[in-house]
Scaffold this motif. Sequence first.
Motif, PDB file in Angstrom:
ATOM      1  N   ALA A   1      -4.826  -4.530  -3.429  1.00 51.37           N
ATOM      2  CA  ALA A   1      -3.471  -3.995  -3.519  1.00 51.37           C
ATOM      3  C   ALA A   1      -3.210  -3.242  -4.809  1.00 51.37           C
TER       4      ALA A   1
ATOM      5  N   ASP B   1       4.506  -8.542  -2.884  1.00 51.85           N
ATOM      6  CA  ASP B   1       3.432  -9.027  -2.020  1.00 51.85           C
ATOM      7  C   ASP B   1       3.903  -9.098  -0.575  1.00 51.85           C
TER       8      ASP B   1
ATOM      9  N   ASP C   1       4.512  -6.809   3.274  1.00 54.95           N
ATOM     10  CA  ASP C   1       4.056  -5.661   4.062  1.00 54.95           C
ATOM     11  C   ASP C   1       4.968  -4.459   3.846  1.00 54.95           C
TER      12      ASP C   1
ATOM     13  N   ARG D   1       3.841  -2.725   0.648  1.00 59.26           N
ATOM     14  CA  ARG D   1       2.563  -2.037   0.838  1.00 59.26           C
ATOM     15  C   ARG D   1       2.730  -0.787   1.692  1.00 59.26           C
TER      16      ARG D   1
ATOM     17  N   ARG E   1       2.017   3.281   0.684  1.00 60.87           N
ATOM     18  CA  ARG E   1       1.283   4.247   1.520  1.00 60.87           C
ATOM     19  C   ARG E   1       2.134   5.483   1.784  1.00 60.87           C
TER      20      ARG E   1
END
Length: 761
Positions: A649, A689, A691, A694, A698
Motif C-alpha cells: 500500500a 487502511d 478499500d 485505496r 488509484r
Amino acid sequence: MRSLPTGLTAMFLLALAAGAAHAQEDGLLPVEQAFRLEAKTAGAGKLALHWDIAPDYYLYRSRIKAKTTQAGLTLGTLELPAGEKKQDEFLGEVEVYHHAIDATLPYTLADAAAKSVTVSLTVQGCHETDPKICYPPHPTTVTLDLAAAATVATNTGPGAGLPPNPLAGNGGGVLASGGGLQLGADAGAVDSAPLPPEQAFVFEAIAQSPTAILARWTMPKNYYLYRDRSKVTLAGGDGITLGAPQWPAGVDHTDEHFGTVQVYYDQVELPIGLLRDRGDAQTVKLHAEYQGCLENGICYPVMQKDVSVDLPAATAEQLAAAKAAFIAAPAESIAAEAAPATAADAAGQERPPAPGSQPSLTGILGALLFALLGGLVLNLMPCVLPVLSLKVLGLAQSGESAAKARRHALVYTAGVLVTFAAVGLAVIGLRAAGQALGWGFQLQQPVFVAVLVYVLFAIGLSLSGVYNIGAGLAGVGQGLSNRSGAAGDFFTGVLAVVVASPCTAPFMGSALAYAFSASSFVALLVFLALGLGLALPFLLVGFVPALAARLPRPGAWMETLKQFLAFPMYLTAVWLAWVLGNQRGIDAIAWVLIGATVLALGLWWWERHRYQGHPVQRVIAVVVILAALLPIARIARLEAPAAHAATSAGVPYSAERLASLRAEGRSVFVDVGADWCVTCKVNEKAVLDTDAFRDLLRRSNAVLMTADWTNVDPAITAFLQDYNAVGVPLYVVFRAGEAGRGHALPTVLTQAIVEQALAPH
C-alpha cells in the motif's frame, strides 16, 4: 596539560559563522606575517631559528614542533627559551611568546656528504586583542643549503594559505578552542599537519540532466563535513531557480553544545533540481559555502568556492516535468505574512510566531485557548481512556460528599499540571540544547516504553486484588471514610499525562507549535493550559454540585467495577509490549514479559507478608521487585531491528523518493506516524487502511508514502519541523502538477478530508 574537550569545537564554529566573512576587514594579518620565520645553520649539527611575532600576537610554546621526512636526517630536541606564564580559559596554565623567539634545533646526518637539510616547523598562535582569534597549526617547510649556509624559509607546507580562524572573544582570555588545537589528542603533540582546505574538502558540480545539478564534496579519510553548515546557492544564471537540495542521510555526530548534528565522511553527493524559464543551453554559476573538521583535530573556517556548470538544452517536456516536481528551497528569512503554509494553516488555526519573534497578546491568548480545548478533547482520545477508568473509581468514591469530590478533583488536577509542566520544561530544554524533540518523544525510547509496561501491568494487578496500592477500594463503607486517597489521585493525574502522549488531539498541534517557538515562560503557560483542559471535566464534577449530585453512591458494586477495570490496563500493557517489539524486536517482548512476571511475583510476595510474617520475607519481596529491572537493562542494549519492508500500500519515506514521484507527475500522500501513536492507528483503521482510501489513491494516480517515526529518525524529524509539526500524526498531500510545499491535513482524518485533499485543484 589538559587536552581540549571535543565539544569546544562548537564554540569555534559559532564564532566562525559570525567572523569569517569580515576577518580581513578587521586588520588580521596572514599567519605568515603574524609569525615570520627565519632559519639558518649555526655550526655543525645545529640550526638557528628565529620568529618575529607581530604586535598583539603570541605563540604557544607547546605548539612549536619540528619534524622531517628527509632520509638519514635525525632531529634532536627543539631548544626553546622559557615563555611567559598565561592562564588559558581552556588549556589551563600555558607558556606563550610575544615579540620574538630564538631557538636552536640539533640534528645529525647519516650521510656526511648531504648538501642540505629539510625540516617542517609547525607553530600555533593567537591574536589577543579584538577580534580575538586563534590560528590553526601552521607548518612551514625550511630547506637549508649546508654548503652555502643559506637562510631559507619557504612556506610550502600544508598550512600555506589557510585563513585564520576567527573566534569572538568576550572579555577575558582568548578562546583557544578555535585555533585548530588537536581536540581530544595530547595537547603537547600534533600528530600530523592538517591539509589545506582545498585538499581537505574538494567541491565540484556537474549537470545531471538539463534540469538537475549534482554537487559533490570529497574528503580524505578522517575528515567530515557539517550538513547544517554547508549550502549551495545560485551565483549566476538567467531565468534559473535552484530547488531544495536533497541531502542524503548522514552520520550522527554528537557535539557538547550543538547536540546531535549530521555530518558526512568520504564523499557526499547533493542532487539539486532546477526550474528553468527557457530550454536553450547555458552556463550557471554556483556558490558553495561549507565547513568541516578533521577528526580529533582542527575545524576549518567557512570555506567558499564558485563553480560553473554547463547545462545542456532542455525540451519542453523536460521543462514541464521539472516544474511539476520542483520543490522550492526554503528561504533563510521569510516575513510572517509570506511564510509557507503549515499544518496550523491547513486546519484553519493561528500560525505560531516565527522563532525569535515577539508574540502578540492576541497570539498568546489564542494559543492558550487552543491548548485548553486540546486538553479537553484529549479526554476523548483512546490513549487516555484506560487511565481515566481509574478516575471513574475516584469519582464514584467522592459521591459520599461534596468536600471529597472537590479534594479528589484538586489533587488529580495538581498531578496533571505538575506532570505537564515537567514534560514541557524537558521538551523546551532539550530543544534549546539542539535536540529535535516533540510531543510524545519519550515513547521513542525503548526503556521508557518497557517501564510504562511495568507500571500499567502493576496497576492492573492492584485492581485485580493481587496487592493493594494507595488507599484501595476493598473496604467500602466505614473503612472508606478512613482513607485519604490523595496519593492515588495525584498519581492518576501523573499517569494520565504520561499515557496521553501517544495522542495528538485537535487544537493541540498549533498550540504546541506555538509553545516551541515562543519564550520559555509562554511555552510553560501553554503546557499548563493543556493540563488544565485535561483535568477540566473532573474539576467541574468536583465544584459543580449539580454534576456531583448525579454521581452514583459508593457501595459494594465498586469492588466489582475495580476488578473489571483491570483489564483495560492489561490490554494497554500488551499494546505497549507490541510497540517495544517493533522498536527492538521479538527479544524485547520476551524480556519485558519476563520482567513483568518477576514484578508480579515480587508484588504478590510483598502483599502476603506486608502485615504478617518475618521482615526477611519483605526483604525478599523487595529483592525480587528490584530483579525485575534486570530485563530492562537487557532491553537497553538491544539493537533496533532491520527496517520494515514496504507494504503493497505504500513506499517508505525519503526526500529523494518524494522528489522522484513528484517528477513523475504523481500525487503523493505522506503519512508520518509511529507504532506508539494511538491517533495514528485510529486514523489508519478508520481511513487509511480501507478499500475506499485505496480506491481513492488509484483514481487520483497517487502514492501513499509512509514515514515511520517509532524510533528516532533525523530525516523524518526534519520533515516534521518543516511543517511546524511537534509530533505525530502528520499528513501532507503533494498534488500532481503543483510545485512548492505540500498541504498539511488535520491530525484526525475522515474520508471526506482525504477526498478533498487529493481532488484536483
